[in-house]
Write an enzyme that holds these catalytic residues in place. Sequence first.
Site, PDB file in Angstrom:
ATOM      1  N   GLY A  54       0.846  -1.184   0.000  1.00 59.14           N
ATOM      2  CA  GLY A  54       0.000   0.000   0.000  1.00 59.14           C
ATOM      3  C   GLY A  54       0.881   1.233   0.000  1.00 59.14           C
ATOM      4  CB  CYS A  81       5.260  -3.974  -0.057  1.00 61.90           C
ATOM      5  SG  CYS A  81       5.879  -2.350  -0.408  1.00 61.90           S
ATOM      6  CE1 TYR A  82       1.335   0.914   5.790  1.00 60.49           C
ATOM      7  CE2 TYR A  82      -0.365  -0.771   5.619  1.00 60.49           C
ATOM      8  CZ  TYR A  82       0.136   0.377   6.212  1.00 60.49           C
ATOM      9  OH  TYR A  82      -0.566   0.964   7.241  1.00 60.49           O
ATOM     10  CG  HIS A 168       5.579  -5.357  -4.801  1.00 58.35           C
ATOM     11  ND1 HIS A 168       4.327  -5.270  -4.250  1.00 58.35           N
ATOM     12  CD2 HIS A 168       6.200  -4.191  -4.504  1.00 58.35           C
ATOM     13  CE1 HIS A 168       4.182  -4.099  -3.662  1.00 58.35           C
ATOM     14  NE2 HIS A 168       5.309  -3.424  -3.800  1.00 58.35           N
ATOM     15  CD  GLU A 170       2.652  -8.145  -5.493  1.00 63.40           C
ATOM     16  OE1 GLU A 170       3.451  -8.879  -4.888  1.00 63.40           O
ATOM     17  OE2 GLU A 170       2.384  -6.991  -5.127  1.00 63.40           O
ATOM     18  CG  ASP A 226     -14.679  -7.545 -21.733  1.00 65.65           C
ATOM     19  OD1 ASP A 226     -14.002  -8.540 -22.061  1.00 65.65           O
ATOM     20  OD2 ASP A 226     -14.217  -6.402 -21.658  1.00 65.65           O
ATOM     21  CE  LYS A 368     -10.671  -8.825 -23.572  1.00 66.91           C
ATOM     22  NZ  LYS A 368     -11.616  -7.708 -23.566  1.00 66.91           N
TER      23      LYS A 368
END
Length: 512
Positions: A54, A81-82, A168, A170, A226, A368
């Site tokens: 964050g 992280c945060y 991170h 991710e 979508d 997507k």
Amino acid sequence: MPQTIAVLDFGSQYTQVIARRIRECQVYSKIYHFSTPAETLRKEGVIGIVLSGGPSSVFSSKAPIPDRKIFELGVPVLGICYGIQLMGHLLGGKVARGERREYGKGTLEIRKSGRLFKGLPKKLQVWNSHGDKLMKLPPGFAAIGKTENSPYAVIEDLKRNFYGIQFHPEVFHTERGIDVLKNFLAGVCGAAQDWTTKDFIAHAVDEIRRTVGKSRVILGLSGGVDSSVAAALIHTAIGRQLTCVFVDNGLLRKGERETVESLYKRNFKIDLRVVDASALFLKLLKGVDEPERKRKIIGKAFVDVFEKSLRKIGHADYLAQGTLYPDIIESVAIGDNPAALIKSHHNVGGLPARMRLKLLEPLKELFKDEVRRVGLALGLPREVVWRQPFPGPGLGVRVVGAITAEYLEVLRNADFILQEEMMKSGWYWKVWQSFCVFLPVKSVGVVGDERNYAHVIAIRTVESTDAMTADWTRLPYDLLQKISSRITNEVTGVSRVVYDVSSKPPATIEWE
Ligand code: XMP
């Protein structure tokens, strides 16, 4: 209830990416507001908690602080992280205000693999983005890895199963980040890694039913990926409580309306209302040659037609939309995050608020490629699921200058040939977009012994990953030859075909 990993959201731009990576590891994850009571997480039976990153500093008066009882639930916690700074701050360590932000690539050195780095190399490239950093370990923790700037880049408390990482895992720039997450999910939390697209569908169907109850849902179907997947999913959940509206704005490609009708009405048995508004759109667009004006006119007319058709259909409680995660720029304003923007760009011109409709967006946490997988699993054909992007204003921005019914017809016929040849050769699936553009210039040609003074068609095919940049496709000459001769031979009103060899930037993908 599936085995659930709770991702507590502290406002990072990467929170959804964490959830997505967890799904990639075939584990169900759910994003919770950072302030969610520990009791709620306990009741929902979460098997692990991830504290997201964050933008805040733990020293800020507005710093988002979770319910401290989450550390007493007895489930593993991974702070990212945060998240690691929060753990330091709340569990008795010391965090220092960073003088400068550490941003970008760094090298992580692992001293001891522990559980998180089991089976991974001792040196890894990682992606950092943090200001503050942990300076003193909380009691019970050991440091197992460091970067140039952080002595405590990876920490663990094996007894309580608490882990913290400064970088991170991710994002793609972090080497083997997904393996770190896998180690946490499977090795630490004991997740079975058996969550599949089918499970996603079953879960979504359940949630849609619970949300909607006996209410009616309306969905504007465009035929794009979508809205098609959203329609199929919602229809699976509530059947005839769903009504889809398809607006024929007269700017569609050849056969598009018929294809939509046959797929959804006949195949899926969806209550589909097709509104033919082509005459209205053409009338409004008459003589308009400025692209942005065209777009405005088309956008406004669409809202008007859609709204009118909703009134005709009668009472509905929900407006369903195929909003995906990348459509939502900032989800929530948390802590010091100044961007309180909620952007749901599919929103049809303020329609939900004006008509007092609630929004139903069952795909809004997906990316997507995940949506495509859901679509295929629901039985949508490959042509729909892998359809190339088609702009909302349709052929309206592919007839350069003022639009006439005649120009549209020429463009439609030429474009049909292009698509047919792209499909036949397999190139359709390899490129980002392929389409024809109608140029309102006349050029001389010969047909038999006669001079023929007719229009020009430009072919545009591009490769891209996100439409931000694009390169023109090196289509084989033979294929171009075939497309060009078919268009000039079969389409009346075309004397010349040209191939667009401009990249983006400086050119855009569309001509208008
Ligand atoms: P450009 O032409 O800006 O296009 O390079 C980038 C991507 O956006 C699509 N596009 C639009 N989509 N409404 C849309 O929904 C529009 O007005 C519009 N204009 C461009 C374009 O097809 C490409 O994929």
